[in-house]
Motif scaffolding. Structure first.
Motif, mmCIF file in Angstrom:
data_model
loop_
_atom_site.group_PDB
_atom_site.id
_atom_site.type_symbol
_atom_site.label_atom_id
_atom_site.label_comp_id
_atom_site.label_asym_id
_atom_site.label_seq_id
_atom_site.Cartn_x
_atom_site.Cartn_y
_atom_site.Cartn_z
ATOM 1 N N ARG A 1 37.653 89.396 69.412
ATOM 2 C CA ARG A 1 36.293 89.038 69.019
ATOM 3 C C ARG A 1 36.135 89.124 67.513
ATOM 4 N NH1 ARG A 1 30.848 91.586 71.564
ATOM 5 N NH2 ARG A 1 29.584 90.458 70.037
ATOM 6 N N PRO B 1 33.249 89.790 65.329
ATOM 7 C CA PRO B 1 31.822 90.146 65.200
ATOM 8 C C PRO B 1 31.223 89.830 63.830
ATOM 9 C CG PRO B 1 33.219 92.126 65.461
ATOM 10 C CD PRO B 1 34.093 90.935 65.674
ATOM 11 N N GLU C 1 30.334 86.264 63.795
ATOM 12 C CA GLU C 1 29.229 85.913 64.701
ATOM 13 C C GLU C 1 27.906 86.007 63.952
ATOM 14 O OE1 GLU C 1 29.644 88.616 67.969
ATOM 15 O OE2 GLU C 1 31.396 87.564 68.785
ATOM 16 N N SER C 2 27.738 87.094 63.195
ATOM 17 C CA SER C 2 26.458 87.204 62.478
ATOM 18 C C SER C 2 26.419 86.254 61.285
ATOM 19 C CB SER C 2 26.172 88.648 62.040
ATOM 20 O OG SER C 2 27.329 89.401 61.947
ATOM 21 N N LEU D 1 26.418 82.684 65.601
ATOM 22 C CA LEU D 1 26.950 82.261 66.894
ATOM 23 C C LEU D 1 26.800 83.440 67.858
ATOM 24 C CD1 LEU D 1 30.277 80.418 65.958
ATOM 25 C CD2 LEU D 1 28.228 79.382 66.980
ATOM 26 N N ARG D 2 26.529 83.140 69.121
ATOM 27 C CA ARG D 2 26.328 84.245 70.058
ATOM 28 C C ARG D 2 27.606 85.061 70.190
ATOM 29 N NH1 ARG D 2 26.414 84.851 75.692
ATOM 30 N NH2 ARG D 2 26.859 82.652 76.012
ATOM 31 N N ARG D 3 28.729 84.371 70.397
ATOM 32 C CA ARG D 3 30.020 85.041 70.527
ATOM 33 C C ARG D 3 31.092 84.141 69.922
ATOM 34 N NH1 ARG D 3 27.588 88.832 71.921
ATOM 35 N NH2 ARG D 3 27.746 90.109 73.824
ATOM 36 N N LEU D 4 32.059 84.782 69.258
ATOM 37 C CA LEU D 4 33.197 84.045 68.717
ATOM 38 C C LEU D 4 34.471 84.843 68.980
ATOM 39 C CD1 LEU D 4 34.293 81.649 67.002
ATOM 40 C CD2 LEU D 4 33.876 83.064 64.963
ATOM 41 N N TRP D 5 35.429 84.178 69.640
ATOM 42 C CA TRP D 5 36.704 84.834 69.915
ATOM 43 C C TRP D 5 37.860 83.964 69.432
ATOM 44 C CZ3 TRP D 5 33.151 84.439 74.077
ATOM 45 C CH2 TRP D 5 32.679 85.640 74.594
ATOM 46 N N SER E 1 28.704 80.502 72.895
ATOM 47 C CA SER E 1 29.888 81.358 72.836
ATOM 48 C C SER E 1 31.082 80.429 72.670
ATOM 49 C CB SER E 1 30.019 82.197 74.103
ATOM 50 O OG SER E 1 30.144 81.375 75.232
#
Lengths: 413, 413
Positions: A82, A84, A87-88, A92-96, A377
Motif C-alpha cells: 500500500r 498511503p 493516497e493522500s 485516491l481512496r486506496r493505492l497499491w 481503489s
C-alpha cells in the motif's frame, strides 16, 4: 480429477483440451474452461485458508492433471504494497503496487511459465522456443532448466543485455534477432516443424494465460475477496489482462466474489501503442491485420525495448473488448514520464522496471485528467526489477573517497 | 505491549533496551531479550496459522513498540525450494534452497533493514549510514527511502556497479570508498557525531540481527516446526548466523519446537576467511584484535567483492562459539568452485549470487569429504540474484540472426 476443455473467446465454440494451437477456426483465441461445479467442491475460501501461499494454491483452476508434473520455483503470492503517502497526495481512496518483481525469475513471467512448462512436461515435450523482449525468455529458460526441457529463446538484439545474459545462465540456447519480437516469432514458426520446438509464445499454448490468471486470484484474495476499482497494467501481448479478466469471471461464477468487475487500464509506451490506438479509434477497423512494421514506422518515437513493445498483439480484438466491457481505458506514456516514475518509485523503496514505472506514470496522468476519482481503489503492477534494465557505467558520477575528510571536502564543493 | 531488554551474549549482563551501541563493557555483543512468557501468550502455532505470510508475523519477537512505525516493503516468507534430483544424486535425505533473493530489495538484507529502519523511525532518527559490500547499502537505501529517512551508504569501490547504482535509485547519498568494508566503517565512525548519522552497520544497532532472525523462524515453520540437520550459510559479518541461532533458542524456550539445534556451517571465499581460520585454529587466539589489512594481505588470492568479504567480523568469538556449540564447521571455497556452482544452480532455474553459489559449492565439498551424511537434511541460503553481480558485455558471444535460415547455418557451424 478435474476436467477441462477449451472455449473460443470470440465465437464460444467448445473444443477438447489440447496443448498447442490456441487459434479457433473463427480467428478467436481458445481459452481453458473448467467444470466449475466440480471445482467449487474443493476450492473454497475455507480450503484456501489452509493452503500454502503460492500461485499453486489455485490448483483446481490450473490445467495440470498430475501434480508430479508441476514445475515450481517458488512463484506467486507476491506482496501487495500500500502507498498511503500517495493516497493522500493524489486523493485516491486506496493505492497499491503488486510487487511482481519478487517472483523467482525477477518478473511476473514466472507465473505463466510455471504453468506452461508444467504442461510441456505433461505433454512429454522435450524442446520449447519463445520469442521475447526478455523476461519471458528468462522465465522459459529457468523453468525449462528445472524441468530438464531444452529451451530456445529468440530475443530482439536491442533488449537489455542483463536480461539476455540470464538466459544462458539458466542453460537456454540464446539467440539475438535483428528485428522486433514478431520477427523472432516468425523464425520460430519457420523452424518449429524441423526443430521439434513447441512454441510457447503469447497465446500459442494454454499455460501462460492460466498462470497469469493467478495474479487476479491473488489480488482478490489479498483484498479480502473484493476487486479493486481499477487495475493499471503494462500491456504488450496482453496475456496478463486476458488472464486477470478470466480469473474474475471464474471467481464470480464460483460465487467466491460478488462485486463489480475492475476497470482494466492498459499502459503502453509512446511509439508502439496498438492497444491505445485501438481503444481510442474503436470506430475504425482494428490494426490486427496490418503489416507489423507499419505500426512502428507510423510513429516518430522509437520505443524502448520493453515488454510493452509488441507491435501486433496476437488477439487485439479480445484486449479491446475486455478494456471496453470493463469500462477501462488505455494510454501511452513517454520515455520521460517512465524515467521520472522509476525515480519516484525508487524513493518509495521500489525497484521498478520501465513497464512497472509506466503504470505509475499512467496513474499520475489519469489523476491529472480526472479519469481516476477520489473514490477509486487502484492497483498497479510492477512487473520486474529496475536492475534488469540497467546500463552500467552510470555509477561513474559517484564520488570516490578514502577518508572522512574527503567526504567533508566533497560535500562542501 | 511486550517488553524487552538487552543481554550480553558473552557475560550475560542485562541492560535496558537502547537503539545504539550494542557493545557490552566486557566486549561482547548485546542482543535483544524478550519476556518470553508474555510472548507465549499470543505467539502460538495456532495464532501463526492465521497470520499473513510476511516476516512481521513474528511481531512479538521483533522490538518495535508501535506497529505504525513498521517499515515494510513486502519482505520475508521467501520460498524454500526442494532439490529432489540432487538429493538422490548426492545421497542426502533432504536438500532445500531458501530463496532469499525474492525479497523486495533482491537480497536477504531486506529483513534486517526492515527492522533496523523501523527502529530508526521509532527512535526519531533522521539520518542513517552504513558501510556495505552492496546489498546492505541497497536495503538501507530502499527502506530509508520509504521511511523518509536520509541514507548515506559507503561502498568499497570495487563492488559490482549494479548494486552501487541501485542506491541512488532509492534516493540514497552514495559514496564509493577506496578500501575495504572496514575502511568504509571507519569513515562513518569518524563522521557520525558531526553529521548526525546513526550507524546501522553490522551489530551496531539491535534491528538487523532481529530481522535476520526471521529466516530461522520461517525455516522452522516451513519445515513443519522442525529444524534441518544442517544450515549452510555464506558468512561475512555474521548477523544471519547470530540471528538464526538466536531464533532457535527462542523457539525452543517458547516450546514451539523440541529437537536438536541445526549444525551451522559458515562459508567464505578463499582469501578472506577469518571465520574459517578461527574454527580450524581454535587453539590459537582469534584474530579479532589483529590489524585488518593483515588478514587480507596474508592470502595470495584477492577475494571477490561480495558480502562474504569481511576481514574483521564485529564479533568473531560469538560466531566461533555458535559454530562450535552447534557441531557445525566452516570452510572456504574458491572463485572457480563458486563460478561452477552458479552455473549448476542456473540450470536448476535458480539465479544465484556468488554468496548463494558458495553454499552450493560448500555443500558439494562437504558431501565429497563425508562431513555431510546420507541421513542429513540440509538447507542452503541463496542470498541474492546473480544479475546484481553481472558484468555487461558477456552477451557479446551470443549469435545474432535475421531469419530461420541464419539459425540453421549457425547451428551447423
Amino acid at each position: 480429477m478435474n476436467q477441462w476443455g477449451l472455449t473460443c473467446s470470440r465465437c464460444s465454440a467448445r473444443l477438447p483440451f489440447r496443448y498447442q494451437n490456441m487459434k479457433c477456426d473463427c480467428g478467436g483465441t481458445l481459452l481453458v474452461d473448467y467444470d466449475l461445479e466440480l471445482v467449487a467442491k474443493t476450492l473454497t475460501k475455507a480450503s484456501l485458508h489452509e493452503r500454502y501461499p503460492s500461485m499453486w494454491r489455485y490448483q483446481e483452476l490450473l490445467p495440470v492433471h498430475d501434480p508430479a508434473n508441476i514445475i515450481s520455483l517458488g512463484e506467486g503470492w507476491t506482496p501487495l504494497l500500500r502507498m498511503p503517502k500517495w493516497e493522500s497526495k493524489l486523493s485516491l481512496r486506496r493505492l497499491w503496487v503488486k510487487r511482481e518483481e519478487q517472483n523467482p525469475t525477477g518478473s511476473f513471467k514466472s507465473r505463466g511459465f510455471s504453468v506452461a512448462v508444467s504442461l510441456l512436461r505433461e505433454a512429454g515435450a522435450t524442446k520449447a522456443a519463445v520469442p521475447s523482449n526478455g523476461n519471458a525468455a528468462g522465465a522459459l529458460a529457468a523453468y525449462a532448466g528445472r524441468a530438464g526441457i531444452e529451451a530456445f529463446v529468440f530475443i530482439p538484439m536491442d533488449c537489455p543485455s542483463l536480461i539476455v545474459d540470464e538466459c544462458p545462465l539458466y542453460g537456454a540456447k540464446t539467440i539475438l534477432v535483428d528485428g522486433f519480437i514478431h520477427d523472432a516469432a516468425a523464425i520460430i514458426e519457420s523452424g518449429r516443424g524441423e526443430q521439434g520446438w513447441v512454441n510457447v509464445g503469447t497465446l500459442k499454448e494454454p499455460g501462460r494465460v492460466e498462470g497469469k490468471k493467478t495474479m487476479g486470484f491473488e489480488l482478490a484474495e489479498q483484498l479480502g475477496w473484493t476487486f479493486p476499482d481499477v487495475i493499471i497494467y503494462p500491456t504488450g501481448g496482453g496475456s496478463g489482462i486476458i488472464g486477470m479478466w478470466k480469473a474474475y469471471l471464474e471467481l464470480k461464477e464460483l460465487g467466491l466474489i460478488d462485486c463489480e468487475m475492475p476497470k482494466f487500464v492498459c499502459v503502453q509506451e509512446e511509439g508502439c501503442q496498438p492497444i491505445v490506438d485501438g481503444v481510442h479509434q474503436s470506430s475504425q477497423p482494428t490494426r490486427a491485420g496490418e503489416d507489423d512494421s507499419l505500426l512502428l514506422a507510423a510513429s516518430s518515437t522509437i520505443p524502448n525495448p520493453t515488454g510493452m513493445r509488441v507491435p501486433n498483439p496476437p488477439d487485439l480484438p479480445l484486449l479491446l473488448a475486455i478494456v471496453e466491457q470493463s469500462g477501462g481505458t488505455a494510454l501511452a506514456v513517454s520515455k520521460v514520464q517512465i524515467a521520472e516514475a522509476m525515480r519516484c518509485l525508487g524513493t518509495e523503496g521500489i525497484s521498478s522496471s520501465p513497464e512497472g514505472a509506466a503504470t505509475w506514470a499512467a496513474m499520475l496522468q489519469l489523476c491529472t485528467d480526472g479519469w481516476l476519482k477520489p473514490s477509486d481503489s487502484v492497483v498497479l503492477f510492477n512487473t520486474s526489477h529496475a536492475m534488469k534494465y540497467a546500463k552500467l557505467g552510470t555509477s561513474a558520477a559517484i564520488p570516490i573517497i578514502r577518508t572522512y575528510d574527503d567526504f567533508v571536502m566533497y560535500r562542501s564543493l
